[in-house]
Scaffold this motif. Structure first.
Motif, PDB file in Angstrom:
ATOM      1  N   UNK A  81      10.848 -50.473   0.587  1.00 28.01           N
ATOM      2  CA  UNK A  81      10.204 -49.529   1.497  1.00 28.01           C
ATOM      3  C   UNK A  81      10.857 -49.528   2.876  1.00 28.01           C
ATOM      4  N   UNK A  82      11.409 -50.645   3.323  1.00 26.58           N
ATOM      5  CA  UNK A  82      12.182 -50.636   4.575  1.00 26.58           C
ATOM      6  C   UNK A  82      13.454 -49.820   4.375  1.00 26.58           C
ATOM      7  N   UNK A  83      14.048 -49.924   3.193  1.00 26.76           N
ATOM      8  CA  UNK A  83      15.219 -49.097   2.882  1.00 26.76           C
ATOM      9  C   UNK A  83      14.883 -47.621   2.931  1.00 26.76           C
ATOM     10  N   UNK A  84      13.704 -47.267   2.437  1.00 23.75           N
ATOM     11  CA  UNK A  84      13.252 -45.883   2.504  1.00 23.75           C
ATOM     12  C   UNK A  84      13.132 -45.419   3.953  1.00 23.75           C
ATOM     13  N   UNK A  85      12.589 -46.287   4.805  1.00 19.73           N
ATOM     14  CA  UNK A  85      12.465 -45.934   6.223  1.00 19.73           C
ATOM     15  C   UNK A  85      13.819 -45.827   6.909  1.00 19.73           C
ATOM     16  N   UNK A  86      14.753 -46.687   6.529  1.00 19.38           N
ATOM     17  CA  UNK A  86      16.110 -46.613   7.093  1.00 19.38           C
ATOM     18  C   UNK A  86      16.769 -45.300   6.698  1.00 19.38           C
ATOM     19  N   UNK A  87      16.616 -44.898   5.442  1.00 19.65           N
ATOM     20  CA  UNK A  87      17.187 -43.620   4.988  1.00 19.65           C
ATOM     21  C   UNK A  87      16.587 -42.465   5.777  1.00 19.65           C
ATOM     22  N   UNK A  88      15.276 -42.488   5.982  1.00 19.91           N
ATOM     23  CA  UNK A  88      14.633 -41.444   6.776  1.00 19.91           C
ATOM     24  C   UNK A  88      15.172 -41.427   8.208  1.00 19.91           C
ATOM     25  N   UNK A  89      15.305 -42.589   8.803  1.00 20.47           N
ATOM     26  CA  UNK A  89      15.784 -42.673  10.185  1.00 20.47           C
ATOM     27  C   UNK A  89      17.226 -42.188  10.301  1.00 20.47           C
ATOM     28  N   UNK A  90      18.082 -42.679   9.423  1.00 19.07           N
ATOM     29  CA  UNK A  90      19.495 -42.282   9.474  1.00 19.07           C
ATOM     30  C   UNK A  90      19.655 -40.793   9.161  1.00 19.07           C
ATOM     31  N   UNK A  91      18.865 -40.301   8.228  1.00 18.54           N
ATOM     32  CA  UNK A  91      18.922 -38.869   7.914  1.00 18.54           C
ATOM     33  C   UNK A  91      18.492 -38.014   9.100  1.00 18.54           C
ATOM     34  N   UNK A  92      17.461 -38.447   9.797  1.00 18.89           N
ATOM     35  CA  UNK A  92      16.988 -37.708  10.972  1.00 18.89           C
ATOM     36  C   UNK A  92      18.028 -37.728  12.094  1.00 18.89           C
ATOM     37  N   UNK A  93      18.635 -38.877  12.303  1.00 20.27           N
ATOM     38  CA  UNK A  93      19.675 -38.984  13.340  1.00 20.27           C
ATOM     39  C   UNK A  93      20.871 -38.118  12.982  1.00 20.27           C
ATOM     40  N   UNK A  94      21.298 -38.166  11.721  1.00 20.67           N
ATOM     41  CA  UNK A  94      22.441 -37.354  11.286  1.00 20.67           C
ATOM     42  C   UNK A  94      22.137 -35.865  11.450  1.00 20.67           C
ATOM     43  N   UNK A  95      20.937 -35.450  11.074  1.00 22.41           N
ATOM     44  CA  UNK A  95      20.555 -34.048  11.228  1.00 22.41           C
ATOM     45  C   UNK A  95      20.538 -33.637  12.695  1.00 22.41           C
ATOM     46  N   UNK A  96      20.019 -34.504  13.561  1.00 22.90           N
ATOM     47  CA  UNK A  96      19.989 -34.202  14.992  1.00 22.90           C
ATOM     48  C   UNK A  96      21.401 -34.116  15.567  1.00 22.90           C
ATOM     49  N   UNK A  97      22.282 -35.025  15.136  1.00 18.08           N
ATOM     50  CA  UNK A  97      23.661 -34.979  15.626  1.00 18.08           C
ATOM     51  C   UNK A  97      24.356 -33.685  15.211  1.00 18.08           C
ATOM     52  N   UNK A  98      24.137 -33.257  13.995  1.00 20.97           N
ATOM     53  CA  UNK A  98      24.745 -32.006  13.529  1.00 20.97           C
ATOM     54  C   UNK A  98      24.149 -30.824  14.271  1.00 20.97           C
ATOM     55  N   UNK A  99      22.845 -30.813  14.424  1.00 18.35           N
ATOM     56  CA  UNK A  99      22.155 -29.700  15.058  1.00 18.35           C
ATOM     57  C   UNK A  99      22.514 -29.552  16.541  1.00 18.35           C
ATOM     58  N   UNK A 100      22.616 -30.671  17.250  1.00 16.63           N
ATOM     59  CA  UNK A 100      22.819 -30.617  18.691  1.00 16.63           C
ATOM     60  C   UNK A 100      24.254 -30.911  19.118  1.00 16.63           C
ATOM     61  N   UNK A 101      25.180 -30.954  18.185  1.00 15.76           N
ATOM     62  CA  UNK A 101      26.570 -31.279  18.495  1.00 15.76           C
ATOM     63  C   UNK A 101      27.178 -30.317  19.521  1.00 15.76           C
ATOM     64  N   UNK A 102      26.955 -29.041  19.366  1.00 15.82           N
ATOM     65  CA  UNK A 102      27.612 -28.046  20.222  1.00 15.82           C
ATOM     66  C   UNK A 102      26.733 -27.572  21.375  1.00 15.82           C
ATOM     67  N   UNK A 103      25.603 -28.201  21.569  1.00 17.81           N
ATOM     68  CA  UNK A 103      24.718 -27.766  22.638  1.00 17.81           C
ATOM     69  C   UNK A 103      24.871 -28.649  23.868  1.00 17.81           C
ATOM     70  N   UNK A 104      24.715 -28.030  25.021  1.00 20.58           N
ATOM     71  CA  UNK A 104      24.782 -28.752  26.279  1.00 20.58           C
ATOM     72  C   UNK A 104      23.395 -29.301  26.595  1.00 20.58           C
ATOM     73  N   UNK A 105      23.271 -30.618  26.555  1.00 21.40           N
ATOM     74  CA  UNK A 105      21.979 -31.222  26.834  1.00 21.40           C
ATOM     75  C   UNK A 105      21.935 -31.618  28.283  1.00 21.40           C
TER      76      UNK A 105
END
Length: 105
Positions: A81-105
């Motif tokens: 279950x910790x592995x499941x949470x790690x997958x969720x966390x890494x997936x969320x971070x990867x999605x955020x990096x892809x989504x916000x890569x070209x945006x000026x924050x």
């Protein structure tokens, strides 16, 4: 304010998910082993199982499903279950990096 609305929305969605899982379990006549992937897909359930496991490794507080999980996976429950949470966390971070890569924050 906005934070309260978001937290309330999150709470409603978590409660709705629990009701849908219970309904699907009854309608589809799912057995205990079929519930394990469903528990792992939801990070709230995974975190809840980890917290309860830290208090009582038999998971008796979760009823028959918890007892089945404890007997089937035993000492591997934290890793699974910790592995499941790690997958969720890494997936969320990867999605955020892809989504916000070209945006000026």
């Amino acid at each position: 304010g906005a934070l309260g609305a978001i937290l309330m929305g999150w709470f409603v969605l978590v409660a709705l998910y629990d009701v849908l899982v219970m309904g699907a379990t009854l309608v589809a006549n799912l057995k205990w082993p079929d519930l394990i992937p469903i528990l792992m897909v939801n990070p709230v359930e995974a975190a809840r199982i980890l917290m309860i496991y830290s208090l009582d490794p038999t998971l008796i507080f979760l009823g028959p499903t918890g007892v089945y999980v404890a007997r089937a996976f035993g000492p591997y429950i934290p890793m699974i279950f910790a592995g499941s949470l790690v997958v969720w966390t890494m997936g969320s971070i990867a999605l955020a990096l892809v989504k916000f890569r070209d945006q000026d924050l």
